[in-house]
Structures are given as C-alpha cells and as structure tokens.
Motif scaffolding. Structure first.
Motif, PDB file in Angstrom:
ATOM      1  N   ASN A  36       0.817  -1.232   0.000  1.00  0.00           N
ATOM      2  CA  ASN A  36       0.000   0.000   0.000  1.00  0.00           C
ATOM      3  C   ASN A  36       0.848   1.279   0.000  1.00  0.00           C
ATOM      4  O   ASN A  36       0.346   2.352   0.328  1.00  0.00           O
ATOM      5  CB  ASN A  36      -0.955   0.047   1.204  1.00  0.00           C
ATOM      6  N   VAL A  37       2.133   1.158  -0.324  1.00  0.00           N
ATOM      7  CA  VAL A  37       3.012   2.338  -0.328  1.00  0.00           C
ATOM      8  C   VAL A  37       3.425   2.635  -1.764  1.00  0.00           C
ATOM      9  O   VAL A  37       4.135   1.849  -2.388  1.00  0.00           O
ATOM     10  CB  VAL A  37       4.266   2.102   0.550  1.00  0.00           C
ATOM     11  N   LEU A  38       2.985   3.771  -2.308  1.00  0.00           N
ATOM     12  CA  LEU A  38       3.391   4.149  -3.657  1.00  0.00           C
ATOM     13  C   LEU A  38       3.321   5.666  -3.841  1.00  0.00           C
ATOM     14  O   LEU A  38       4.244   6.372  -3.454  1.00  0.00           O
ATOM     15  CB  LEU A  38       2.535   3.436  -4.707  1.00  0.00           C
ATOM     16  N   ALA A  39       2.224   6.162  -4.377  1.00  0.00           N
ATOM     17  CA  ALA A  39       2.172   7.565  -4.795  1.00  0.00           C
ATOM     18  C   ALA A  39       1.252   8.437  -3.959  1.00  0.00           C
ATOM     19  O   ALA A  39       1.113   9.624  -4.243  1.00  0.00           O
ATOM     20  CB  ALA A  39       1.750   7.648  -6.257  1.00  0.00           C
ATOM     21  N   ALA A  40       0.644   7.875  -2.936  1.00  0.00           N
ATOM     22  CA  ALA A  40      -0.174   8.708  -2.057  1.00  0.00           C
ATOM     23  C   ALA A  40       0.737   9.562  -1.182  1.00  0.00           C
ATOM     24  O   ALA A  40       1.914   9.240  -0.983  1.00  0.00           O
ATOM     25  CB  ALA A  40      -1.071   7.828  -1.196  1.00  0.00           C
ATOM     26  N   ALA A  41       0.201  10.658  -0.661  1.00  0.00           N
ATOM     27  CA  ALA A  41       0.974  11.474   0.276  1.00  0.00           C
ATOM     28  C   ALA A  41       1.168  10.695   1.573  1.00  0.00           C
ATOM     29  O   ALA A  41       0.280   9.963   2.015  1.00  0.00           O
ATOM     30  CB  ALA A  41       0.236  12.779   0.551  1.00  0.00           C
ATOM     31  N   SER A  42       2.339  10.822   2.180  1.00  0.00           N
ATOM     32  CA  SER A  42       2.622  10.090   3.416  1.00  0.00           C
ATOM     33  C   SER A  42       2.059  10.845   4.611  1.00  0.00           C
ATOM     34  O   SER A  42       1.598  11.984   4.498  1.00  0.00           O
ATOM     35  CB  SER A  42       4.133   9.925   3.586  1.00  0.00           C
ATOM     36  N   VAL A  43       2.143  10.200   5.772  1.00  0.00           N
ATOM     37  CA  VAL A  43       1.695  10.866   6.995  1.00  0.00           C
ATOM     38  C   VAL A  43       2.687  11.945   7.425  1.00  0.00           C
ATOM     39  O   VAL A  43       2.371  12.788   8.253  1.00  0.00           O
ATOM     40  CB  VAL A  43       1.517   9.852   8.139  1.00  0.00           C
ATOM     41  N   GLY A  44       3.896  11.911   6.855  1.00  0.00           N
ATOM     42  CA  GLY A  44       4.917  12.868   7.260  1.00  0.00           C
ATOM     43  C   GLY A  44       4.917  14.153   6.463  1.00  0.00           C
ATOM     44  O   GLY A  44       5.304  15.205   6.970  1.00  0.00           O
ATOM     45  N   THR A  45       4.497  14.098   5.192  1.00  0.00           N
ATOM     46  CA  THR A  45       4.514  15.295   4.347  1.00  0.00           C
ATOM     47  C   THR A  45       3.641  15.069   3.114  1.00  0.00           C
ATOM     48  O   THR A  45       3.468  13.933   2.667  1.00  0.00           O
ATOM     49  CB  THR A  45       5.950  15.634   3.896  1.00  0.00           C
ATOM     50  N   THR A  46       3.120  16.158   2.600  1.00  0.00           N
ATOM     51  CA  THR A  46       2.340  16.090   1.352  1.00  0.00           C
ATOM     52  C   THR A  46       3.170  16.498   0.145  1.00  0.00           C
ATOM     53  O   THR A  46       2.675  16.491  -0.981  1.00  0.00           O
ATOM     54  CB  THR A  46       1.116  17.020   1.449  1.00  0.00           C
TER      55      THR A  46
END
Length: 491
Positions: free
Chosen positions: A104-114
């Motif tokens: 589920n880790v690819l091109a979405a914004a992370s919880v750390g930064t947009t």
C-alpha cells in the motif's frame, strides 16, 4: 483495470494516470539526492570508527557499520516503516502492519509530508534508521562479536527505533500530538544512538586494561575522511527533512554548517588548553557534535541561535567525554558524549529558540506555533519530558535486548580475551585493513627466533657493518673529489 499495486489507496492507477502530476519534480529530485547523501554517512561512520580504533580491528569497524545498516534496511522494508509511519494505527505509541513489506506504499501522500510521494518518504526515512544503527555499532569496538551485533541491529530497530520515530513523526504519536519540537531526529536518531551505544558498552564490558596501554587512534587521516563524508551527508540529513527544495531546506543547511563550525572550534580550543596541540581528532569530534546538536534544531531556530548552540555543544560535549569514567563504562568512541549529549542539548535548545517564521519557510507549516521566543514557554517542559522519555526508554530497552541476546547460545556479545589480543579483524573476519596488523619498531622482531643472534654476536656483526659502511662512505667521497678535480682540469 488497476493492478494490486496501484489503487486509489496508493495514490491512483499508474496504468491510466500520470501519478507524477501530483508532486513537483524539483521536490522529488531534491529528496532523492538527499537520500543518497544520507546513505554516504554510513561508510563515513565506518571510516571514522576505523581510524579511531587500533589497526588490528580497523576493518571490522567498516564491516559492522555497513552490515548493521543493511540489516536495518531489511527490517525497514519488512515491517519497520509500517511500525513507524502506518496511517491506520489508533494508539499513541507504535504503528500497525498496514504497510508491511511496503504494501500500500506508492504515490499517495505520506503521513509525514504532502510534498513527496510516500514511496520516496519511506526510502528517505529508512536511511535514517540505517544511519542510526551504524552509529550504535561503534560500541562493539575492539571486543564485540559481529554476529550478535547484527542480530541486535534487527531487534533494536524494531523495538526501540520504530516506536520513538512513531512518537514524534507520526501524527498519531503522543509527542507529535503534544507539540514537541524535533526537526530531524534528536530523539529517534541521536538520543537513540547515543544512549543505545552507552547501554551496549555497559553490557559488553570494558576492554582489557593491559591492552589499552598507549592506546591512540591508528589513522587520523581516516578520521578526517569519515568526518568530511559525514558533514556532506548531514546536509542531506537535515536539509532533506524539509521534504522539498524550499527556503526551509536552505535554512536548515545554513544552521547545520554554522553549528558544526562553531562547535569544532570550541572543542579544539578546549583540548588545546590542556595539550597545547591543535588536535585533528578534536576538530573532527567538534564538527560531529555540532552536526548532532543541529539535527533536532536546524529547521526550527534562527541562524544566530545556531552560533550559540555550536559554542555550547562543543564545550559541553567535550566535557561530557569524562562521563564514561564517572559511569565506569568503556564508551570507546564517545558515542554518548557526541550523540546522546549533543542530541539532548539540541532538543532543549528548541524549547527556547524554535521560531514560527523559520518553521513556515517550507510553505506548508504556515501559522505554526513557535517555542519560547514566540511566548510558548510550555515548550520547555515538553522538550524536557520528551528527552527523559526517549533516554529512559532507549537505555532500558537496549540493556534488556543486550542482556537477553548475551544469554542465547551462540550470541554471546563479547569475544574472548585471546580474540581481543589478536584483534577483531583476524578473529571475526579473517581479513585485514592492511597487510600488517601492528608496527614493530625493533628490527630484530621481524626475524624468526631461529636466526636471531646472541647479544654478543649481534654487537660484533653490528661493528663490522658500521666499519663497512664507513669504508664505503670514504671511498664514495674520494671518488667524488677525484671527479671534481678531473672535471676542472678539462675545463
């Protein structure tokens, strides 16, 4: 039709959409370069530790830094990133396995930064974990076995690093919610490595006293090279923590440079007052302590505050090198003084000097609340509580991990006394940094016992050699004089 790897949950379907449109190429390119710079800190630490150790254990320090960081990266891919930055965790202390194996880790914004995609964020943060473990590996210097150190790397990064990273950098973490200031890792990286190194050294025990006679770094050139690589990488470490090519990144780099420079000169002067020598090791130690102090503060405080931070951290960390004698812990490479103490100082500095206009330079954290300079004096006790929580948790859990590993068959942390005498290169690796492992100043020590002459025979043969040399010198001088005379006659 979207594949399993590209769904709305991961930022979209790369088969039908250009997922790059949601991010600026400049920001992504900058953080990719910063990631490469951070990775360079790992061999930098290896060279630094190798130069500070004795020649017979020099290669083992490079090996353990590289291997430890590799294990940390494997752990980060497997479940480390998920435990630290999972967006679905509901508690304040540690994440879940939502992103195990970077699922589920690819091109979405992370919880750390947009500003950058989550996949890039995960890579950058993974290298932070790798550097932290590499710093701790200095604790095994000259007496620690390598296999237990590698097992420790996986366990420690899971049980200690990931929870603290979650506390401060995940929006669900208790420190993040409480408003604690920690820009680039004063808690998880610096206190984590400094207190863990101290705890590992405590459980490992002191080096043999009889082998420490006339101990000194075997290669100061390697120390200088390692420090230079670290300083270069640290600009990616602190500058990249703005997660974009923006003014805050520039400000963080400037603060890092200033703090390192002033700390270097302060430490060097502190040593000069005692030795009356301009020590290269002192200069390098000051640079590192300044960079460590800047880690939690560089993206938060004004430039003038970095000058004061550099001077104070250089002096304080220099004096803190004496604490290992007070604690009676053989912290061979001063990991606690240069990382633990400097990290604590940098975090407390944020409680006074973190400023809203510096935080807002990234264009994202607008209208942020600063610390003491902005009238938010409650930040002081929050920073202190965070320091105490990180220090206590790291030290206690590291001691527990080391104690348990030390009692598992085959994972005893320390090598035996004979291995310590031979050196870790020969005992643990079977390879050497050089084609010799010690300097033999006595010419006769290179001869085998069978051919060593008695003292009387040696004195007699030495007299014959001296007479022969003197005769050869006279003949050479006579020949030279004859040549000069004949050459003048011809002219």
């Amino acid at each position: 039709m979207a594949s399993d790897a590209t769904t709305p949950a991961t930022g979209g379907d790369s088969v039908t959409q250009n997922l790059n449109l949601y991010f600026r190429s400049a920001d992504m390119g900058y953080v990719i370069v910063c990631s490469a710079m951070v990775f360079l800190m790992v061999p930098g630490l290896g060279f630094l530790y190798s130069g500070l150790a004795r020649r017979k254990s020099a290669l083992s320090m490079i090996w353990v830094c590289l291997a430890g960081s590799c294990v940390a990266l494997v752990q980060w891919f497997f479940w480390g990133y998920s435990l630290a930055f999972s967006p679905t965790a509901s508690n304040a202390f540690i994440g879940d396995l939502h992103a195990i194996g970077l699922r589920n880790v690819l091109a979405a914004a992370s919880v750390g930064t947009t500003l950058i995609p989550e996949l890039l964020f995960a890579m950058y943060q993974g290298l932070f974990c790798a550097v932290t473990v590499a710093i701790i590996m200095g604790a095994v210097t000259e007496r620690g076995r390598l296999l237990p150190a590698i097992v420790f790397s996986f366990v420690w990064s899971t049980i200690v690093y990931c929870p603290i990273a979650y506390w401060i950098w995940n929006p669900n973490g208790w420190a993040n919610k409480w408003g604690v200031f920690d820009y680039a890792g004063g808690g998880p990286v610096e206190i984590g490595s400094g207190l863990a190194g101290l705890a590992y050294s405590l459980v490992l025990g002191r080096r043999s006293e009889k082998l420490l006679v006339n101990f000194r770094p075997h290669n100061v050139s390697l120390v200088s090279l390692g420090t230079a690589l670290l300083w270069f990488g640290w600009l990616g470490f602190n500058g990249g923590s703005s997660f974009g090519a923006n003014l805050r990144a520039i400000y963080a780099c400037w603060n890092s440079i200033l703090t390192a420079a002033f700390a270097a000169l302060s430490w060097c002067l502190m040593d000069y007052r005692l030795e009356k020598k301009w020590s290269t090791v002192a200069l390098c130690s000051g640079i590192i302590s300044g960079l460590v102090a800047a880690t939690p503060a560089s993206g938060l405080i004004p430039l003038w505050a970095s000058v004061a931070l550099g001077v104070f951290s250089g002096i304080a960390c220099n004096l803190s090198t004496e604490l290992k004698f007070v604690f009676k812990i053989d912290d061979a490479l001063d990991i606690f003084a240069e990382h633990g103490v400097a990290g604590i100082i940098g975090l407390l500095w944020c409680g006074f000097f973190a400023t809203d206009y510096v935080i807002g330079l990234d264009g994202v954290n607008l209208r942020a609340t600063g610390a003491g300079l902005n009238g938010n004096w409650s930040a002081l006790y929050k920073q202190l509580a965070y320091v105490c929580a990180c220090s206590g948790y790291v030290f206690a859990m590291t001691c527990l991990i080391c104690f348990v590993l030390d009692h598992i068959p085959g994972l005893k942390l320390r090598a035996d006394e004979n291995a310590e005498l031979l050196g870790m290169d020969e005992d643990q690796i079977g390879e050497f940094a050089y084609d010799y492992v010690e300097v033999r100043r006595d010419f006769l020590a290179w001869s085998s016992p069978q051919v060593v002459e008695s003292s009387e025979e040696y004195a007699e043969s030495s007299k014959h050699r001296d007479d022969s040399i003197e005769k050869d010198q006279k003949e050479a001088a006579s020949s030279a004089q004859s040549f000069v005379v004949s050459d003048g006659a011809e002219q």
